[in-house]
Design an enzyme around this catalytic site. Sequence first.
Site, PDB file in Angstrom:
ATOM      1  CD  GLU A  91      11.555  11.294   3.766  1.00 33.37           C
ATOM      2  OE1 GLU A  91      12.733  11.133   4.147  1.00 33.37           O
ATOM      3  OE2 GLU A  91      10.616  11.466   4.566  1.00 33.37           O
ATOM      4  CB  SER A 469     -15.174 -51.776   0.451  1.00 33.41           C
ATOM      5  OG  SER A 469     -15.491 -52.747   1.433  1.00 33.41           O
TER       6      SER A 469
END
Length: 818
Positions: A91, A469
Amino acid sequence: MKLKQLRVPALVAGALLLMGLVGLYAYLCTYVYLEPSLPTLAQMHDVQLKVPLRIYTVDGQLMAQIGTEQRAPVRYDQIPPMVRDAFLAAEDHRFFHEGGINLLSILRAGVVDLIEGRKAQGGSTITMEAARNVFLTLNKTYRRKLQESFIAYELDHYFSKQDVFQLYLNVIFFGERSYGVAAAAQTYYGKTLAQLTLPEAATLAGIVQAPSLYNPIVHPHLAADRRSYVLTQMLDQGYISAAQAQQADRAQIDARLHAPRVSVQAPYVAALVRQQMLQRFGPAAETAGYQVYTTIDGRLQGAADHAVQLGLLAYDRRHGWRGPIGRTVLARGATADQLRTLTDQYAPIGVLSPAVVVGVGQHSAEVYVRDHGFGKIDWSGLSWAGKALPHGLVGAAPQSAADVLSRGDVVYVVWRDPQNVLLAQVPQAEAAMVALDPDDGAIAALVGGFDYYISKYDRAVFAQRQPGSGFKPFYYSAALERGFTPASTFLNAPLVVGGAGSESTWRPANDTGQFGGPVRLRVALAHSLNLVSIRLMRALGIQYVSQYVKRFGFNPQALPQNLTLALGTLETNPLQMATGYAVFANGGYSVKPFLIERVINATGKTVWQAKPRIACHGCGQDVTLAQLQPAANAASLLAEADALRGGGAAYIPSGQLAPRVISADNDYIMTSMMRSVIKFGTGVRALALNRSDIAGKTGTTNNWKDAWFNGFTPHLVASVWAGFDDERTLGYGEEGAHVALPIWMRFMGQALQGVPQWRRPEPPGIVQLRISPRTGLLVSDENPNGIEEIFMANHLPSGRGALAQRPNQNQASAESIF
């Protein structure tokens, strides 16, 4: 003559100077105009990158990464020199030696743009790339280019080159939702930066110029060409040798997508954490780089997922085969690659893998299983597959493999090994589970359904179902508080609720349809006798029970105000039930469940820390709900840390002491009664765990719509629910003991491996006496038929019967129903 010769150059020089001054003036004017749109130095110093939310187990294993951008910021010194060199070569190799703006490159790009009539050339330095990616849009306009140059100038003058290069490598886009070189290394190679090879680093450096074009997964040949360019530049700049460049250039492009390294799969947990983080930190929670450490134990979470999935598959097999998920025509001699293609449209689901049937024998079938290869389903894996009929019924058992499968069928299987593949199908029923540490409420495992990617609905937290229950222990505890004992007897006989001929007449019954004479409360709870429970509820009074169960976290306003409450007709969820049972497990203290242990921000600072209330038995005092104040005693109390949290002593601030909500005596007796559920009651299957320190209660609702098991040891509590989302029946006899309990057992069997058995010591207020197992009356020590029972010292039975010791205000109402 000489003056004339000098005049032309002077005029040219003057014109150039004037043009330069005009240009400079225009540039300054442009800066003044654009300055309000530029970031300040303070903003540049405080760059907030969009870093995904990461969620971990309590011991640091990654569970989820949430965010649209994959990013993992790194410091300059964490970037290997080889990686830095690759990007500099590709770059901007002059980056460390020149300014942040390359005027020649910009002018050259401008000339090309004018000639071609479009914005083709960039002319950007690494500094300008960093400026654009952090502070600007990617639109190619002259305005943005000028803004870019102004910002690059500021970066170049007020930041070090290392800082700018670090920023650049953390913000550039690599495709596949990956921003920054560390995220790209993970995405394409599943590696950290330190693990990258030279060809891999060069490939990544080549991507950034055109991420869609040089994507090594989508366009490997173009990526290879670009890599060659990067390697050539690295060679020219002296970063690598010719031999290194040649060897790297010959390497194969082997990039493929790698998901974040998730060690523990817990999508329901991740969704809950995300929701809580958004509530606490707002929209930035997903992008500000928070790291969330949860209370989840990775080992227990895996055990819970496995238990829920296998438990639902076992239930599903009992209700028949619904047929293959697809069919295809197989060519003779189809290859593994061709068979793999046929299964690609079917995703793996939990423990289920898609498979194609390639051959059918008399009592076996050969299949190709995605991600595994060829395998065999023998008769033990097929014989269950009678045809599923309406209403949960099952047709005749198959007589051969051809009754179930045909060549070309696409099915789901459970893979164990090539000779042990099991035919399966995606269950239609669902289940949920929560396990938590009862001493502080830390959620150790949570499963909201069979598979999150089929249904994101979290039944562990958001479902509202009747506990049946499973609710009974809470008001049995109320009964002990009011003077009843495990030896108190109630009539297990039919009863009618409501006036004669009334349209609201209710004739409750036991689940078994059987009844009998007087039954002790210990036996009634163990066998879940509804007729006894309703009589007990009537004796206690619904209003009293509604207020009492607040101690376990239930909202009295949400409870039905009639005797159906005795059968658990309220609506709740596994998290609430586990929280309630935690009171029994921890010795009688109220704790609140929590999921997030701490939150760390992007800079490593802890910004939130859980401060749960802790059930502390060695603190020298019992804190009640009434006594606990926000600014309680300032002195810290020395306490024994519980076994699950590492042992040893720790200081617990008094404000973090959990309030006691039931007495130690009450808790000890209730735990003993729930151990009887397992010893000889509806939970007797759990004896297979071969432990004496487990206790719990089954739960089943009317017409088998909901199946529950809630159970615990002193250091771990877990609640399991199973049922259909549309609340249809699970099928005749599919009770909590048959559907939910096996899931709980499979989980606890793994969770308790290597954990020594331990039962809470008997508190000083407990008295052991011998009673008649038939009447509950006291008998002499010499009576051969007598059995041991435990009582609170202030609630002892008399020789006239266990009921005689109830408080006077309850005597009439209790005796009137026998």
